[in-house]
Structures are given as structure tokens and as C-alpha cells.
Design a protein around this motif. Sequence first.
Motif, short mmCIF file in Angstrom:
data_model
loop_
_atom_site.label_atom_id
_atom_site.label_comp_id
_atom_site.label_asym_id
_atom_site.label_seq_id
_atom_site.Cartn_x
_atom_site.Cartn_y
_atom_site.Cartn_z
N PHE A 270 0.86 -1.18 0.00
CA PHE A 270 0.00 0.00 0.00
C PHE A 270 0.89 1.22 0.00
CE2 PHE A 270 0.41 -1.85 4.25
CZ PHE A 270 1.04 -0.82 4.95
N CYS A 271 0.30 2.39 -0.09
CA CYS A 271 1.06 3.63 -0.07
C CYS A 271 0.96 4.27 1.31
CB CYS A 271 0.57 4.60 -1.13
SG CYS A 271 1.13 4.19 -2.80
N ALA A 272 1.99 4.99 1.69
CA ALA A 272 1.97 5.68 2.97
C ALA A 272 0.88 6.75 2.99
CB ALA A 272 3.33 6.31 3.26
N GLY A 273 0.64 7.38 1.84
CA GLY A 273 -0.45 8.34 1.72
C GLY A 273 -1.72 7.64 1.28
N PRO A 274 -2.82 8.38 1.12
CA PRO A 274 -4.09 7.77 0.69
C PRO A 274 -4.06 7.37 -0.78
CG PRO A 274 -4.34 10.14 0.89
CD PRO A 274 -2.97 9.82 1.39
N GLY A 275 -3.53 6.20 -1.04
CA GLY A 275 -3.48 5.69 -2.41
C GLY A 275 -2.34 6.25 -3.24
N ALA A 276 -1.45 7.01 -2.63
CA ALA A 276 -0.33 7.60 -3.37
C ALA A 276 0.82 7.85 -2.40
CB ALA A 276 -0.75 8.91 -4.03
N GLY A 277 2.00 8.03 -2.98
CA GLY A 277 3.16 8.31 -2.15
C GLY A 277 4.10 7.12 -2.07
N PRO A 278 5.04 7.12 -1.12
CA PRO A 278 6.01 6.03 -1.01
C PRO A 278 5.33 4.68 -0.80
CG PRO A 278 6.70 7.91 0.32
CD PRO A 278 5.32 8.21 -0.16
N LEU A 279 5.85 3.66 -1.49
CA LEU A 279 5.29 2.32 -1.41
C LEU A 279 5.77 1.63 -0.13
CD1 LEU A 279 3.63 0.23 -3.11
CD2 LEU A 279 5.84 -0.67 -3.86
N VAL A 280 4.85 0.96 0.55
CA VAL A 280 5.16 0.19 1.76
C VAL A 280 4.86 -1.28 1.47
CG1 VAL A 280 4.63 -0.16 4.20
CG2 VAL A 280 4.60 2.15 3.24
N VAL A 281 5.81 -2.16 1.77
CA VAL A 281 5.64 -3.60 1.61
C VAL A 281 5.67 -4.25 2.99
CG1 VAL A 281 6.57 -5.73 0.63
CG2 VAL A 281 6.74 -3.59 -0.66
N VAL A 282 4.59 -4.93 3.35
CA VAL A 282 4.55 -5.73 4.58
C VAL A 282 4.60 -7.18 4.13
CG1 VAL A 282 3.27 -6.30 6.66
CG2 VAL A 282 3.20 -3.97 5.77
N GLN A 283 5.73 -7.82 4.40
CA GLN A 283 6.04 -9.13 3.83
C GLN A 283 6.24 -10.18 4.92
OE1 GLN A 283 6.89 -10.28 0.30
NE2 GLN A 283 6.47 -12.09 1.55
N GLU A 284 5.44 -11.24 4.87
CA GLU A 284 5.65 -12.34 5.81
C GLU A 284 6.90 -13.13 5.42
OE1 GLU A 284 2.24 -14.83 6.08
OE2 GLU A 284 1.02 -13.35 7.16
N VAL A 285 7.67 -13.54 6.43
CA VAL A 285 8.84 -14.37 6.19
C VAL A 285 8.75 -15.62 7.07
CG1 VAL A 285 10.35 -12.48 5.50
CG2 VAL A 285 10.18 -13.08 7.91
N ARG A 286 9.26 -16.72 6.53
CA ARG A 286 9.19 -17.99 7.25
C ARG A 286 10.44 -18.25 8.08
NH1 ARG A 286 7.13 -19.22 1.97
NH2 ARG A 286 4.88 -19.57 2.03
N THR A 287 11.39 -17.31 8.03
CA THR A 287 12.61 -17.43 8.83
C THR A 287 12.54 -16.44 9.97
OG1 THR A 287 13.70 -15.88 7.33
CG2 THR A 287 14.03 -18.24 6.91
N ALA A 288 11.53 -16.61 10.85
CA ALA A 288 11.32 -15.65 11.93
C ALA A 288 12.52 -15.53 12.84
CB ALA A 288 10.09 -16.06 12.75
N GLY A 289 13.34 -16.61 12.92
CA GLY A 289 14.52 -16.53 13.77
C GLY A 289 15.78 -16.18 13.03
N GLY A 290 15.63 -15.65 11.82
CA GLY A 290 16.79 -15.32 11.01
C GLY A 290 17.61 -14.19 11.60
#
Length: 567
Positions: free
Chosen positions: A458-478
Amino acid sequence: MHHPTNRANMAEALMDRAMLCAADEALAHPVEGGGEQRITYAALDARARAVAARLRDHDAPGRRVLIALDPGPHAAAALLGCLYAGAVAVPVPAPTASRTEAERFAAIAKDAAVDLALTETAHATETSRRLSLVGRTGITCLAVDGLRPDTATHDHDTTGATAPDPTPVRITPDSLALLAYDTGPATAPRGALITHGNLLAAMPALRRALGTGPRSRIGGWLSSHHTSGLIGQLLHPLWLGATAVPLPVQPHLADPVAWLWALARHRITETVAPDTCYARCAAEATDEQLAGLDLSRLRTALNAAEPVSAATAEAFQRRCAAAGLHPGTLVAGYAPAQAAPLLTAEGRGPVPGLDLRVVDPSNRAPQPDGVVGEIWVRGPAVGTGHWGHPRDTDTAMGGFLRTGDLGLARDGEIRMTGRTQEGHPADSLMVDGRALHPQDVERELLRCGRPLGSARVFCAGPGAGPLVVVQEVRTAGGSHAVLSRLARRIRERVAEEFGAATGAVLLVRPGTVRRAGSHKVPRATLRELYLRGEVRPLYRDLAPRRREPAAGPAALATSTESAGGVA
């Protein structure tokens, strides 16, 4: 001789201009090393007529023609050749290794039911292969770089320019000129209908808003297969009798300071870029990087395609003043994808004949000045809908086109503030001035395999602006080093596939994005949690010198950090 502004279609206007300006420079195409390949109006017109002649041999008038070429003189000749022949141009990027672009290419070819294809020798085999995969077998692929200008069967006058076709195709203002696939996800793109009348209405509007003229050198890094770049930075200068200077896209997205130097090196007088580009220049450019830079030739730098910040204008002017940037050069504007590339410019008023309204999308009631709603538009420069779909102008509101943009009206001008919430047909994010569809990015990240899982963008602004990626990882203890490499891999993949910079990457535990079963947390919900600082990542990576939103603890984050859990 008629002035080009008095012609009935864009093809005749461009032919007239080529005759009037035969020896003048039409294109200055940057080449490796900082130089330019310069093409005169006469030479470009001859190339375009050669393309048109071949298209007419294949009964092209009124048919959809795919244009899949790298930016440059051949792509310009292909576009003009389509217009000259009365064909409908369907621009797409030339084939690359990008899987998302390959999906979009296939979906466009299928949706538009293209009849012919224009490409170049280097891409001809792959273009034919991709067309056959979507059932467009037997389609003729013409290599534009293999056509010799002297194969056009037209007389030349003493200036070297070609004379008008003795048997021109009948093209009216209502004739379709372009199918512009700027919106929609890769698997279901939407082709905006742009007529010759739309193009002709756009030209004087752009001249008024940008202050352009025959001595202009108009250029920027907007993609030539998107409406704003194709119309604003190629067709508009050629209609004017000016010079088009198309800059390569990727280097300037990665390094906006290099874009400033390109503007100076190629003596560009008018340009356009999104707010984030100007903001990055102001924030990232050092005194050493700007030393010797001369921006004094730049007359108008349009800030459009994203919500515009007054703070950005002030910071950009302050940072570049020592480089000769004149006060008032940066001008805010509004340019939706479905219309001619500019509808309003700050202090210069809207396009003549344009009707803009801000409405409540839930009940279609007009909003008063200063109240945010969805922007609806109608007028001669506005497309009438999308190819192959019911007309998406709203007949209940008198034929207005829904843009999917949020904005507000003030003193007769429109200011974009964001995009409508997910679920709207026009659902997309505005990142670095271009539409980016979150489902495309999320699908591509899922393809990366282990240890990456589900993602939300999603974007930090309302539908625009810097892109934010929230990514699940399976190496939680990495380790910190492992997570850092994963974040870098995500940034690189988004840049390679979509040509977009990522503002923030948050690596989180499984279950943050995809809850029990197949349910994924809505993007809007996750964005609200992020803005409130309630997403606690295993690892957070921010773009260098790029700040997070001021709301919540996220604003206090350092450039990289590890955390012990998630909300």
C-alpha cells in the motif's frame, strides 16, 4: 497552408507541422555517453509515412495495431505511422524478462484483439511468440527498423518534407486514435479510448498550461507507452514544432539527481514529474552533487500524477536555487490517466471546455469547495470510456468520467489528494507518478518462493506516495544479516518488475498478513495499523533519507531496525 491547429485530425496536424518545420529538430534522443541522436521533422515524417504505407498494405485503417518498441525514433515513427494510416495505436513496452509485463502484454493483446503489430528486429520473434500464446496467431509483425523511408510512395517538395498523401484516409475527430492501457491490473488492464478530437483538444491546453512554444525542448522520464509521456512529451512537442527529448525511465527513477543533470545536459525547457521525484531531489541531493548544475533554461517543471505538497515545492525551490532554478518554475497540476495528460495547472486554470466536479462516490452528490470526494470529468480532452467494456461515463451525471482519484476543489482548481479505497474498479496506487496495482506486486513477491510468504502493499499516503511492503517471512529466527538480504531482494524485485522505488519494507511473522485459513488482512486495515505504529516487524528497512509518515511511532524509526515481535 493550414495551421496545424485548424486541422480535422491529429494526423493532418502532424503532417502539416512536418512540412512547415522540415529542417528543424523534431527528436533529440539521448544515447549512451550523454550525447543525442537528432532527427529532423522531414526525416521523422518520412519514416512515419513508410510505416503508414506498409500498414495500408495490410488494410490497417480502423484496426488495432500493437506497438512494442524500445523508446526512440523508431517508436515515434511507429506511432505517427499509425495515426497517418488511420489505425488505432495500442502502445505496450517492448518485451523484457519481466513476468508481470509479459502478463500485461498478453492481456492487452487479447483484450484489444489486435490485428497487426509493429516492433523492431530485436523483438520480432518474442513479440510473435507472445501473440501466438493468446491466440493471435497469423498476425503480421512488421519490424519498423527494417523499413526504408524511401519506400513510401509520396512526392517530396524542395525542403525535403513529404507532401500530404494524395488519397488520405478519412479520419474524423471521433475516430479512435489510441487505446491507452494505463490502468487495471496486469491480468485485466483497461484501455482508455482516446480519439483524434481528444488529442487535438489536448494540444492547446498543454501549450497554455506549460507555456510551451516552437523553441521548447520538452522532455522527461515518463514512459512513452503511458498516456502522459506519449501525449505530453512526444505528440505535444511535435504538434508545436518544438523538440521532444524522451529521457530513459529507469536511471532517473533510481537516481532523481541524475534526472536534474539530464534536464541541464539536454537543455530541456519544460518537464513533468511526480511529487515524490521533486521531494527526493530536495531531500537527497548534496551540495557536491549539485555543484556546476545549471537549471536556468528550465521554464516549467510540472508537478502532477500524484498528490502535490506545498512543502515539496518550497524545498525543491530552496535546494535548486543555487543551480539557477527560477522562482515559480515548479507548477502543480492534475493529470488523470483517462484524459489528455493535463486538466489543470496551478494559477493557469483548467482546460477550456472542461467540466470538473468533486462528488461523494457513495451518493454522487457534488461536494462543496474544500471537501474531499472523487474527481469526475468531462470535456473534449477526456476519453469516453474503455475498450470492450460498457461506457464507464456516468449517464446519471451527464456523461462524466469517473477517474478513481480523490481530490478537492478550491477557487476553480482541482487538487488531487489520493485514490479511492480498494474495491473501486479503478483501484490502483500512484507510485513515482505511475499507476501500480497492489495485486500485481503481491503476486510477484509470492513467486519469489521460500522464505517469503504472503505480502500486502500500500502507499503511505491515501493511495499515493512512497510504497510500503509488509512481507511475511518464514525465517522468523533469522539473523539481522539474513533479514537485510531478504529486504534488499524485495526492493530489487519491485524495481526490476515495476520500475518503482520502495519506501519501506517491513518483514513480519506468518499470520500478520494472512490469518487462519485463506483470509488476508485488507490493505486498508493493515495500512491503518502501520500508520498508528501497531505493526511490529521482525525487521524494518527504510529507503535512504526517506521519511515515514509523521503519524505514530513509525515516524521515529531508524533506517534499519530489528524487533522482537509483531502486533
